[in-house]
Design an enzyme around this catalytic site. Structure first.
Site, short mmCIF file in Angstrom:
data_model
loop_
_atom_site.label_atom_id
_atom_site.label_comp_id
_atom_site.label_asym_id
_atom_site.label_seq_id
_atom_site.Cartn_x
_atom_site.Cartn_y
_atom_site.Cartn_z
CB ALA A 42 -0.79 0.13 1.10
CB CYS A 47 3.81 6.43 7.94
SG CYS A 47 3.61 7.83 8.71
CB ALA A 118 12.02 -4.63 -5.08
CB ILE A 190 3.30 2.34 19.68
CG1 ILE A 190 4.00 2.49 18.74
CG2 ILE A 190 2.17 1.07 19.17
CD1 ILE A 190 4.74 1.86 17.50
CB VAL A 276 7.44 -5.77 23.04
CG1 VAL A 276 5.83 -6.02 24.18
CG2 VAL A 276 7.98 -6.48 21.69
CG HIS A 450 -0.96 36.63 26.47
ND1 HIS A 450 -0.29 36.07 27.75
CD2 HIS A 450 -2.43 37.27 26.74
CE1 HIS A 450 -1.81 35.53 28.24
NE2 HIS A 450 -2.44 36.47 28.16
C1 LIG Z 1 0.95 2.38 15.71
C2 LIG Z 1 2.17 3.04 14.78
C3 LIG Z 1 1.94 4.71 14.90
C4 LIG Z 1 2.76 5.58 14.36
N1 LIG Z 1 3.01 6.78 14.58
C5 LIG Z 1 4.38 7.08 14.44
C6 LIG Z 1 3.91 8.98 14.21
O1 LIG Z 1 3.67 9.17 15.23
N2 LIG Z 1 5.33 9.54 13.92
C7 LIG Z 1 6.35 8.73 13.67
O2 LIG Z 1 6.66 9.86 13.50
N3 LIG Z 1 6.24 7.84 13.61
C8 LIG Z 1 5.13 6.75 13.52
N4 LIG Z 1 5.57 5.68 13.91
C9 LIG Z 1 6.42 4.87 12.90
C10 LIG Z 1 6.52 4.70 11.58
O3 LIG Z 1 5.21 4.26 10.74
C11 LIG Z 1 7.94 4.82 10.58
O4 LIG Z 1 9.31 5.38 11.11
C12 LIG Z 1 7.74 4.84 9.71
O5 LIG Z 1 6.25 4.41 9.17
C13 LIG Z 1 8.86 4.23 8.43
O6 LIG Z 1 8.53 5.09 7.06
P1 LIG Z 1 9.96 3.70 6.08
O7 LIG Z 1 9.67 4.20 4.83
O8 LIG Z 1 10.81 3.08 7.09
O9 LIG Z 1 8.63 2.46 6.73
P2 LIG Z 1 7.48 1.94 5.58
O10 LIG Z 1 6.14 2.67 6.24
O11 LIG Z 1 7.11 0.63 6.46
O12 LIG Z 1 7.14 1.23 5.04
C14 LIG Z 1 7.81 0.55 3.89
C15 LIG Z 1 7.31 -0.20 2.91
O13 LIG Z 1 7.88 -1.07 2.25
C16 LIG Z 1 6.76 -1.57 1.57
N5 LIG Z 1 7.86 -2.83 1.63
C17 LIG Z 1 8.95 -4.00 2.55
N6 LIG Z 1 9.22 -4.46 1.94
C18 LIG Z 1 8.97 -4.35 0.38
C19 LIG Z 1 9.01 -5.85 -0.95
N7 LIG Z 1 10.37 -5.69 -0.83
N8 LIG Z 1 8.71 -5.20 -1.48
C20 LIG Z 1 8.33 -4.26 -1.94
N9 LIG Z 1 8.06 -3.14 -1.12
C21 LIG Z 1 8.34 -3.27 -0.10
C22 LIG Z 1 5.97 -2.25 2.22
O14 LIG Z 1 4.61 -2.94 1.82
C23 LIG Z 1 5.96 -0.55 3.63
O15 LIG Z 1 4.71 -0.42 2.53
C24 LIG Z 1 4.66 4.78 14.21
C25 LIG Z 1 4.08 3.40 13.85
C26 LIG Z 1 3.50 2.54 14.04
C27 LIG Z 1 3.31 1.24 13.91
C1 LIG Z 2 -12.62 40.87 24.42
C2 LIG Z 2 -11.05 40.56 23.81
C3 LIG Z 2 -10.04 39.62 24.01
C4 LIG Z 2 -9.16 40.14 23.58
N1 LIG Z 2 -7.85 39.23 23.46
C5 LIG Z 2 -6.83 39.22 23.23
C6 LIG Z 2 -5.91 38.35 22.76
O1 LIG Z 2 -6.93 37.02 22.63
N2 LIG Z 2 -4.53 38.00 22.48
C7 LIG Z 2 -4.39 39.37 22.77
O2 LIG Z 2 -2.97 39.62 22.58
N3 LIG Z 2 -4.97 40.83 23.10
C8 LIG Z 2 -6.40 40.70 23.23
N4 LIG Z 2 -6.94 41.68 23.83
C9 LIG Z 2 -6.09 42.55 23.84
C10 LIG Z 2 -5.90 42.82 24.47
O3 LIG Z 2 -6.55 42.82 26.48
C11 LIG Z 2 -5.12 44.05 25.85
O4 LIG Z 2 -4.52 44.46 24.23
C12 LIG Z 2 -3.69 44.24 26.68
O5 LIG Z 2 -4.98 43.74 27.60
C13 LIG Z 2 -3.74 45.89 26.07
O6 LIG Z 2 -2.56 45.14 27.46
P1 LIG Z 2 -2.59 46.85 28.61
O7 LIG Z 2 -1.36 46.38 29.72
O8 LIG Z 2 -1.91 47.85 27.40
O9 LIG Z 2 -3.69 47.90 29.08
P2 LIG Z 2 -4.64 46.85 29.54
O10 LIG Z 2 -4.97 45.32 30.36
O11 LIG Z 2 -6.37 46.81 29.62
O12 LIG Z 2 -4.79 47.34 31.39
C14 LIG Z 2 -4.89 48.75 31.87
C15 LIG Z 2 -5.58 48.46 33.30
O13 LIG Z 2 -4.37 49.76 33.98
C16 LIG Z 2 -6.27 50.63 34.95
N5 LIG Z 2 -6.37 51.80 34.97
C17 LIG Z 2 -6.42 52.30 34.13
N6 LIG Z 2 -6.51 53.65 34.50
C18 LIG Z 2 -5.80 53.61 35.69
C19 LIG Z 2 -5.59 54.83 36.70
N7 LIG Z 2 -6.16 56.16 36.09
N8 LIG Z 2 -5.45 54.25 37.96
C20 LIG Z 2 -4.88 52.89 37.97
N9 LIG Z 2 -5.61 51.88 37.54
C21 LIG Z 2 -5.68 52.13 36.21
C22 LIG Z 2 -7.40 49.76 34.44
O14 LIG Z 2 -7.93 49.07 35.98
C23 LIG Z 2 -6.90 47.72 33.74
O15 LIG Z 2 -6.62 47.07 34.98
C24 LIG Z 2 -8.39 41.05 23.94
C25 LIG Z 2 -9.74 42.44 23.90
C26 LIG Z 2 -10.72 42.00 24.59
C27 LIG Z 2 -11.59 43.37 25.15
#
Ligand SMILES: Cc1cc2nc3c(=O)[nH]c(=O)nc-3n(C[C@H](O)[C@H](O)[C@H](O)COP(=O)(O)OP(=O)(O)OC[C@H]3O[C@@H](n4cnc5c(N)ncnc54)[C@H](O)[C@@H]3O)c2cc1C
Ligand SMILES: Cc1cc2nc3c(=O)[nH]c(=O)nc-3n(C[C@H](O)[C@H](O)[C@H](O)COP(=O)(O)OP(=O)(O)OC[C@H]3O[C@@H](n4cnc5c(N)ncnc54)[C@H](O)[C@@H]3O)c2cc1C
Lengths: 474, 60, 474
Positions: A42, A47, A118, A190, A276, A450
């Site tokens: 396949a 993988c 192969a 695994i 294993v 943030h």
């Molecule tokens: C359950 C499980 C989860 C995994 N999760 C991850 C993961 O999240 N991240 C990760 O990086 N790795 C993961 N791995 C490991 C990953 O699958 C292997 O490292 C990867 O597939 C290796 O790639 P490969 O090309 O060397 O070999 P393979 O993917 O094994 O491919 C080899 C191919 O060669 C073919 N083949 C074999 N002999 C011959 C032949 N003589 N003639 C023609 N074709 C042939 C086979 O049919 C097969 O298709 C996981 C493995 C398992 C079992």
């Molecule tokens: C709904 C919503 C979602 C948001 N989501 C994100 C996000 O996911 N990521 C992101 O980066 N930004 C987000 N923001 C923007 C973010 O909240 C602002 O950019 C950030 O809070 C600015 O920080 P600041 O320290 O400048 O002011 P503020 O966090 O507004 O703090 C100012 C503080 O000063 C105090 N203060 C004001 N005047 C006085 C005073 N005269 N004396 C004493 N204390 C005073 C206030 O009470 C307040 O506590 C979001 C804003 C809103 C409204």
């Protein structure tokens, strides 16, 4: 030679269409090579079909159901019912869309796709066998080959996968009913991802692990956060237990385990999932015929251009060694293709990030503090707990942390360990930091939106520098 | 995929683009003096090293 | 002078404890200054109490309820009931935890906290008035002042906030029942976030906007994704309509709007939310007494050290101009504090990232393609659609994209526009890329975990370079 054998020639033959192979094939074709990609099963490999993608689909769906059912505190009353057959067929649809995409991309880039198995005939020829109708084989002469045959699950003695009682991860990702109870053998990534999935879907999950902790290989404080959340979800852990045998019992099974002192325990469950570890598929492609060597674990050892001991034969992905991760496979595939095409490519990255999609997720990249010390750095560490993160609290999450490891004299970021919601995404910034040679100051001085989880990365860097705002400094 | 033994002395801090440039110019980046913070090696450092007739590595 | 006036002295007085002020106060105290932070209402300012945090708590909760109720396709059957009073009190708990944290951090860093309303008496003295019991005032002589009094919602003529029929965003974030219907005046980011929240909670939402599109200021293709998803959620948009008057009608209200041709339309709803922008709080603190000037919009103009025209008086956050964002406020607060303490700090960042927490989220940083062109760059653009992302599909999401803008000759990343799940987190990596002077190649060469949304960033960079794997190249 089999009757009907046809010999064709190609610049590059790629064996296996997983994330290592298909990326190698597409890139080589983009660079003007004539490429033949052979896949026996396949497109997308383990993988896309049985690994990364199916497991993440279930991680998402099970989390949604579980979170919605446990949000009274947030003013949400719901009691979700799970239709596992529907969940699995949704997952299959996602997989089909992606594997269809891989096939299309290969074609659009001019890759010749060939279905079949192969094997090497010699160091410039592979034979491709076809099953079923039109059975037979053909030969392909190549200038360069890329081996990307992936890995398969390690089999525990006496626990042959049967898809009914003893499941591989692939089987577990294709169930059409939520098991009442599940015994998971192995607490690696695994096992932990799937334990979390099923616990969230309502399964009674028990984990037995031979070693003495969950997620061996991860630092204690990282693994502990995930284990304790799994326990909250009802997962029951038994460490130091090796699965030795099983038998059918009523509707389900009984599994016996042995500890280091030879004491036997019994666990009943509807099914067992054995996870294993995985071993490379290098024993079924006649590597000998091409002179390609493997090490004692069956991996093909490669140089920093992804070449095997035979200069024109490359190995990428799970066959080329740890970490067995899809994105490492793709990077190696890309470098192999570029090198084949004469580009100055090399595997000179500083770090391979990794994620575990548990609850919370884990994201790691580069060195731990201990590793940094071993390598002769003078590590300094900064940490931000998620309970001080406004975004985490506004998600009703508070467990985990972001930790950044740096070299104190130079300030260079060396590594990060993240256990937090979206850790798999958060680690991207730190991977870039490490590749760029960014310092703690660079990360701390970059404005972060943030409120986001990624602010914790900035704060951890500030903490390491001794001037965090939202945590007390060390 | 053997683990390379990295040491603070042996590890070079440079962006991927600078590493690629070094390979392109046949420069062993480990020999380049970095002018950035902590000795980080920039594109310009790599070019300067190449222009000064610095070493050539064995490339591919 | 009021009876009972007591004069004290402090190195630095900070007026307003929002994300601008409390960060300035903590950092100045960390650097050894004697700091007095005056707040008249609530620690954490608008952001923690009535803005960023409450809105994100509702974004998360409403998304959870909505997603769970619409996941049959994923095999999840749920019909969540909303207890709005409980949701609001959960949100209040989150706010209390964070504002309590701010108070604790101020104290732990040795900041003197003073409750009251500050006004300037002269250029080295503020007067702090206390309401209620213990009424009176005191004077504080300062060497440096930081003005961080934030902003307040702009009032539309005839639409005085009454908390019952005509709501400010603050009122909307404190409801104890889900309104049947809501007319939202203004399709800026606050209006769009709250429209999405209420639509997900089941409210019939109508948006009227004077300009001709949602999210004015964002590129068309970015805004379109969010608008079309909002429409899927049942939000009804009317552009080119200015709210002119309203009256009570039965249980609710009727709002009249006028278009450019003077044609009148009527909209009925239970309540109206007016969110048409915010203006700086600089008219109530006697800036004249200190000689501090404001521009025609009421903002205090500052230099790259966050200083007003009066050298020792700084202005940070919403009072200091656009973008009115919490993280810009905190950065300015930090720089003001460091500069006051004699450190070589400056507002020399390259870019302020911004996010909109709609569905999907928007994350932007740096320059758009058009801006890059205007500034004399030769922009090249790379894009990755989310429908090609394995992680997005495994989350049952497919809308949106990651776009990266770079300078073609040098390769430097100049900006990014992301509309995708978790865009607020994804933008962090690109902010770091811009600050570090990273090139497209650097981003593309950094290994990104599979499967993640952040892979789309790498892929967009590769697309700009002409060698993406998962998209066809331009
Ligand atoms: C359950 C499980 C989860 C995994 N999760 C991850 C993961 O999240 N991240 C990760 O990086 N790795 C993961 N791995 C490991 C990953 O699958 C292997 O490292 C990867 O597939 C290796 O790639 P490969 O090309 O060397 O070999 P393979 O993917 O094994 O491919 C080899 C191919 O060669 C073919 N083949 C074999 N002999 C011959 C032949 N003589 N003639 C023609 N074709 C042939 C086979 O049919 C097969 O298709 C996981 C493995 C398992 C079992
Ligand atoms: C709904 C919503 C979602 C948001 N989501 C994100 C996000 O996911 N990521 C992101 O980066 N930004 C987000 N923001 C923007 C973010 O909240 C602002 O950019 C950030 O809070 C600015 O920080 P600041 O320290 O400048 O002011 P503020 O966090 O507004 O703090 C100012 C503080 O000063 C105090 N203060 C004001 N005047 C006085 C005073 N005269 N004396 C004493 N204390 C005073 C206030 O009470 C307040 O506590 C979001 C804003 C809103 C409204």
């Amino acid at each position: 030679m089999v009757v009907g054998d046809i010999a064709t020639g190609t610049d590059v033959v790629v064996i296996g269409a997983g994330p290592g192979g298909y990326v190698a094939a597409i890139r080589a074709a983009q660079l003007g090579k004539d490429v033949t990609l052979v896949e026996k099963n396949a497109y997308g490999g383990t993988c896309l079909n049985y690994g990364c993608i199916p497991s993440k689909a279930f991680v998402t769906a099970s989390s949604l159901a579980h979170d919605a059912g446990n949000a009274e505190e947030m003013g949400i009353h719901a009691d979700p019912a799970i239709d596992m057959a529907a969940m699995t067929s949704w997952k299959d649809g996602v997989v089909d869309q992606l594997t269809g995409g891989v096939e299309k991309l290969c074609k659009a880039n001019g890759v010749n796709l060939m279905e079949g198995t192969a094997t090497f005939a010699d160091e410039n020829k592979v034979r491709v066998g076809h099953d079923g109708e039109g059975q037979g084989s053909e030969s392909i002469e190549f200038e360069h080959a890329v081996v990307s045959t992936g890995s398969r699950p390690v089999q525990v003695p006496n626990f042959e996968f049967d898809g009914e009682h003893i499941l591989s991860s692939r089987d577990a990702l294709a169930l059409d009913a939520v098991p009442e109870s599940l015994l998971v053998v192995g607490a690696g990534y695994i096992g932990m991802e799937l334990s979390t999935v099923f616990a969230k879907l309502g399964t009674d999950v028990t984990v037995v692990e031979m070693l003495d902790s969950a997620l061996p290989g991860y630092e204690d404080d990282v693994a502990r956060v995930v284990r304790s959340r799994a326990e909250d979800l009802g997962v029951d852990f038994h460490f130091g237990e090796a699965a030795s045998e099983w038998e059918e019992m009523g509707e389900g099974i009984t599994v016996r385990t042995e500890n280091a002192d030879g004491e036997v325990s019994e666990f009943g469950a509807e099914k067992a999932l054995v996870a294993v570890g995985r071993s490379p598929v290098t024993d079924t492609i006649d590597l000998d015929a091409a002179g390609v060597e493997t090490n004692d674990k069956g991996f093909i050892e490669t140089d920093d251009r992804a070449r095997s001991n035979v200069e024109h034969i490359y190995a990428v992905g799970d066959v080329a060694g740890e970490p067995m991760l899809a994105h490492k496979a793709s990077k190696e595939g890309q470098v192999a293709a570029e090198h084949i095409a004469g580009e100055p490519a090399a595997l000179d990255y500083q770090a391979v990030p990794a994620a575990v999609f548990t609850d919370p997720e884990i994201g790691t990249v580069g060195l731990t503090e201990a590793e940094a010390e071993e390598q002769g750095f003078e590590p300094v560490v900064g940490q931000m707990p998620m309970r001080a993160s406004g975004r985490a609290l506004s998600m009703n999450e508070s467990e985990g942390f972001v930790r950044v490891v740096a070299d104190e004299p130079s300030g260079f970021v060396l590594g990060a360990q993240i256990v937090a919601p979206e850790a798999s995404e958060l680690v991207a910034e730190l991977a870039l930091a490490i590749e760029m040679g960014a310092t703690l100051e660079d990360v701390a001085a970059t404005i972060h939106v943030h409120p986001t989880l990624s602010e914790a990365t900035m704060e951890a860097a500030e903490n390491a520098l001794g001037h965090a705002i939202h945590t007390l400094n060390r | 995929s053997d683990e390379e033994v990295s040491t603070p002395e042996g590890r070079v801090f440079a962006a991927p683009s600078a590493r690629r440039l070094a390979r392109e110019l046949g420069v062993d980046i480990a020999q380049v003096d970095g002018s950035g913070p902590g000795g980080r090696v920039s594109d310009a450092d790599v070019r300067a090293h190449a222009d000064s007739g610095g070493d050539a590595d064995d490339g591919s």
